[in-house]
Scaffold this motif. Structure first.
Motif, PDB file in Angstrom:
ATOM      1  N   TRP A  73       0.685  -1.119   0.035  1.00 55.08           N
ATOM      2  CA  TRP A  73       0.048  -0.021   0.004  1.00 55.08           C
ATOM      3  C   TRP A  73       0.964   1.270  -0.101  1.00 55.08           C
ATOM      4  O   TRP A  73       1.813   1.208   0.593  1.00 55.08           O
ATOM      5  CB  TRP A  73      -0.878  -0.194   1.234  1.00 55.08           C
ATOM      6  N   LEU A  74       0.600   2.001  -0.781  1.00 54.42           N
ATOM      7  CA  LEU A  74       1.279   3.499  -0.942  1.00 54.42           C
ATOM      8  C   LEU A  74       0.571   4.473  -0.287  1.00 54.42           C
ATOM      9  O   LEU A  74       1.062   5.220   0.355  1.00 54.42           O
ATOM     10  CB  LEU A  74       1.631   3.937  -2.473  1.00 54.42           C
ATOM     11  N   GLY A  75      -0.775   4.723  -0.787  1.00 55.73           N
ATOM     12  CA  GLY A  75      -1.633   5.630  -0.214  1.00 55.73           C
ATOM     13  C   GLY A  75      -2.853   6.118  -1.093  1.00 55.73           C
ATOM     14  O   GLY A  75      -2.844   5.548  -2.130  1.00 55.73           O
ATOM     15  N   GLU A  76      -3.522   7.170  -0.852  1.00 54.37           N
ATOM     16  CA  GLU A  76      -4.523   7.810  -1.221  1.00 54.37           C
ATOM     17  C   GLU A  76      -4.236   9.016  -1.768  1.00 54.37           C
ATOM     18  O   GLU A  76      -3.778   9.714  -0.965  1.00 54.37           O
ATOM     19  CB  GLU A  76      -5.972   7.754  -0.541  1.00 54.37           C
ATOM     20  N   TYR A  77      -4.447   9.357  -3.062  1.00 51.18           N
ATOM     21  CA  TYR A  77      -4.095  10.688  -3.632  1.00 51.18           C
ATOM     22  C   TYR A  77      -5.355  11.407  -4.362  1.00 51.18           C
ATOM     23  O   TYR A  77      -5.837  10.860  -5.006  1.00 51.18           O
ATOM     24  CB  TYR A  77      -2.877  10.412  -4.589  1.00 51.18           C
ATOM     25  N   ARG A  78      -5.335  12.646  -3.670  1.00 52.09           N
ATOM     26  CA  ARG A  78      -6.523  13.532  -4.464  1.00 52.09           C
ATOM     27  C   ARG A  78      -5.898  14.288  -5.638  1.00 52.09           C
ATOM     28  O   ARG A  78      -4.893  14.667  -5.632  1.00 52.09           O
ATOM     29  CB  ARG A  78      -7.138  14.361  -3.325  1.00 52.09           C
ATOM     30  N   GLN A  79      -6.779  13.922  -6.790  1.00 55.38           N
ATOM     31  CA  GLN A  79      -6.167  14.464  -7.986  1.00 55.38           C
ATOM     32  C   GLN A  79      -6.927  16.044  -8.090  1.00 55.38           C
ATOM     33  O   GLN A  79      -8.060  16.169  -7.434  1.00 55.38           O
ATOM     34  CB  GLN A  79      -6.686  13.694  -9.066  1.00 55.38           C
ATOM     35  N   PRO A  80      -6.356  17.033  -8.836  1.00 53.80           N
ATOM     36  CA  PRO A  80      -7.031  18.156  -9.264  1.00 53.80           C
ATOM     37  C   PRO A  80      -8.355  18.438  -9.545  1.00 53.80           C
ATOM     38  O   PRO A  80      -9.120  19.216  -8.896  1.00 53.80           O
ATOM     39  CB  PRO A  80      -6.116  18.815 -10.294  1.00 53.80           C
ATOM     40  N   GLY A  81      -9.086  17.214 -10.031  1.00 56.45           N
ATOM     41  CA  GLY A  81     -10.480  17.254 -10.288  1.00 56.45           C
ATOM     42  C   GLY A  81     -11.119  16.593  -9.218  1.00 56.45           C
ATOM     43  O   GLY A  81     -12.670  16.669  -9.421  1.00 56.45           O
ATOM     44  N   GLY A  82     -10.683  16.393  -8.128  1.00 51.60           N
ATOM     45  CA  GLY A  82     -11.368  15.904  -6.900  1.00 51.60           C
ATOM     46  C   GLY A  82     -11.320  14.341  -6.937  1.00 51.60           C
ATOM     47  O   GLY A  82     -11.925  13.676  -5.972  1.00 51.60           O
ATOM     48  N   LYS A  83     -11.102  13.641  -8.002  1.00 52.83           N
ATOM     49  CA  LYS A  83     -11.072  12.141  -7.915  1.00 52.83           C
ATOM     50  C   LYS A  83      -9.860  11.569  -6.808  1.00 52.83           C
ATOM     51  O   LYS A  83      -9.144  12.319  -6.746  1.00 52.83           O
ATOM     52  CB  LYS A  83     -10.911  11.628  -9.160  1.00 52.83           C
ATOM     53  N   LYS A  84     -10.318  10.542  -6.237  1.00 56.84           N
ATOM     54  CA  LYS A  84      -9.341  10.088  -5.366  1.00 56.84           C
ATOM     55  C   LYS A  84      -8.678   8.701  -6.051  1.00 56.84           C
ATOM     56  O   LYS A  84      -9.374   7.854  -6.660  1.00 56.84           O
ATOM     57  CB  LYS A  84      -9.881   9.301  -4.080  1.00 56.84           C
ATOM     58  N   ARG A 135       9.027  11.817 -12.916  1.00 53.80           N
ATOM     59  CA  ARG A 135       8.864  13.114 -12.218  1.00 53.80           C
ATOM     60  C   ARG A 135       8.434  14.140 -13.432  1.00 53.80           C
ATOM     61  O   ARG A 135       7.452  14.767 -13.245  1.00 53.80           O
ATOM     62  CB  ARG A 135       9.715  13.576 -11.353  1.00 53.80           C
ATOM     63  N   GLN A 136       9.207  13.939 -14.575  1.00 55.29           N
ATOM     64  CA  GLN A 136       8.907  14.776 -15.554  1.00 55.29           C
ATOM     65  C   GLN A 136       7.609  14.474 -16.305  1.00 55.29           C
ATOM     66  O   GLN A 136       6.919  15.431 -17.158  1.00 55.29           O
ATOM     67  CB  GLN A 136      10.298  15.075 -16.427  1.00 55.29           C
ATOM     68  N   LYS A 137       7.497  13.230 -16.601  1.00 57.01           N
ATOM     69  CA  LYS A 137       6.434  12.594 -17.357  1.00 57.01           C
ATOM     70  C   LYS A 137       5.124  12.502 -16.814  1.00 57.01           C
ATOM     71  O   LYS A 137       4.232  12.554 -17.388  1.00 57.01           O
ATOM     72  CB  LYS A 137       6.759  11.127 -17.924  1.00 57.01           C
ATOM     73  N   ILE A 138       5.151  12.391 -15.637  1.00 55.79           N
ATOM     74  CA  ILE A 138       3.729  11.923 -14.874  1.00 55.79           C
ATOM     75  C   ILE A 138       3.076  13.011 -14.728  1.00 55.79           C
ATOM     76  O   ILE A 138       3.348  14.198 -14.694  1.00 55.79           O
ATOM     77  CB  ILE A 138       4.180  11.146 -13.343  1.00 55.79           C
ATOM     78  N   LEU A 139       1.646  12.832 -14.727  1.00 56.85           N
ATOM     79  CA  LEU A 139       0.641  14.092 -14.495  1.00 56.85           C
ATOM     80  C   LEU A 139       0.961  14.715 -13.331  1.00 56.85           C
ATOM     81  O   LEU A 139       1.331  13.954 -12.218  1.00 56.85           O
ATOM     82  CB  LEU A 139      -0.787  13.464 -14.183  1.00 56.85           C
ATOM     83  N   LYS A 140       0.878  16.048 -12.970  1.00 56.85           N
ATOM     84  CA  LYS A 140       1.231  16.728 -12.111  1.00 56.85           C
ATOM     85  C   LYS A 140       0.507  16.178 -10.547  1.00 56.85           C
ATOM     86  O   LYS A 140       1.152  16.060  -9.439  1.00 56.85           O
ATOM     87  CB  LYS A 140       0.804  18.162 -11.991  1.00 56.85           C
ATOM     88  N   GLY A 141      -0.621  15.798 -10.763  1.00 55.18           N
ATOM     89  CA  GLY A 141      -1.616  15.200  -9.554  1.00 55.18           C
ATOM     90  C   GLY A 141      -0.973  13.959  -9.059  1.00 55.18           C
ATOM     91  O   GLY A 141      -1.333  13.860  -7.964  1.00 55.18           O
ATOM     92  N   GLN A 142      -0.191  13.119  -9.831  1.00 56.35           N
ATOM     93  CA  GLN A 142       0.106  12.081  -9.429  1.00 56.35           C
ATOM     94  C   GLN A 142       1.887  12.100  -8.953  1.00 56.35           C
ATOM     95  O   GLN A 142       2.325  10.961  -8.403  1.00 56.35           O
ATOM     96  CB  GLN A 142       0.128  11.013 -10.628  1.00 56.35           C
ATOM     97  N   ALA A 143       2.424  12.966  -9.124  1.00 56.48           N
ATOM     98  CA  ALA A 143       3.865  13.374  -8.723  1.00 56.48           C
ATOM     99  C   ALA A 143       4.086  12.840  -7.093  1.00 56.48           C
ATOM    100  O   ALA A 143       4.945  12.156  -6.850  1.00 56.48           O
ATOM    101  CB  ALA A 143       4.304  14.742  -8.680  1.00 56.48           C
ATOM    102  N   PRO A 144       2.843  13.158  -6.318  1.00 60.55           N
ATOM    103  CA  PRO A 144       2.975  12.471  -4.674  1.00 60.55           C
ATOM    104  C   PRO A 144       3.117  11.077  -4.626  1.00 60.55           C
ATOM    105  O   PRO A 144       3.795  10.477  -3.869  1.00 60.55           O
ATOM    106  CB  PRO A 144       1.752  13.038  -3.969  1.00 60.55           C
ATOM    107  N   ILE A 145       2.643  10.417  -5.477  1.00 65.26           N
ATOM    108  CA  ILE A 145       2.864   8.958  -5.585  1.00 65.26           C
ATOM    109  C   ILE A 145       4.425   8.566  -5.813  1.00 65.26           C
ATOM    110  O   ILE A 145       4.826   7.735  -5.166  1.00 65.26           O
ATOM    111  CB  ILE A 145       2.163   8.403  -6.775  1.00 65.26           C
TER     112      ILE A 145
END
Length: 157
Positions: A73-84, A135-145
């Protein structure tokens, strides 16, 4: 209730360093986008579905291979559009061949307002990236992953 997706951060080791498998979304909107457009393989959790089972299913639908654990388990991440997005990490063993992608298809009216429905792959390509590249390629909202994966890896080293 916010929409929920589940996905896998799939990694392998190359020359002692982790590489992350990312997927590039298919379809005309993403066709010319690269940096900031890639994602971990993920998809919607169905009502009543186990989240890890959803992550495994969605990954198989996007890349054409079923990944086996052990899953961490890594975690739960809230995306800019509100999706988890709920994410587990897993080492690809054996490593996934990026040239053998088989993805689900989706329909989209294209060009817009043309009345023509076209089929596009959910994922048009996959690739392995070192953490700095990912880190350069991934969507900004997924960088914390990536940050959490890297932090967990550093603590266990």
């Amino acid at each position: 209730m916010p929409r929920r997706s589940a996905g896998l951060l799939i990694f392998r080791y190359s020359e002692g360093e982790p590489e992350i498998l990312l997927v590039h979304p298919g379809g005309p909107f993403w066709a010319r986008k690269d940096e900031g457009a890639w994602s971990v393989p993920k998809g919607m959790v169905e009502e009543g579905e186990d989240e890890l089972a959803a992550a495994i299913r969605e990954t198989a639908e996007e890349i054409g291979e079923t990944v086996e654990g052990p899953f961490q388990w890594l975690g739960e991440y809230r995306q800019p559009g509100g999706k988890k997005v709920l994410v587990w990490s897993v080492e690809a063993n054996p490593p996934i061949d990026q040239s053998r992608i088989v993805s689900n298809m989706f329909s989209l009216e294209w060009p817009p307002h043309s009345g023509r429905l076209q089929q596009f792959p959910e994922v048009d390509r996959i690739a392995w990236f070192r953490l700095d590249q990912a880190r350069q390629k991934i969507l900004k909202g997924q960088a914390p992953i990536l940050d959490d994966f890297s932090g967990r890896r550093n603590r266990s080293a």
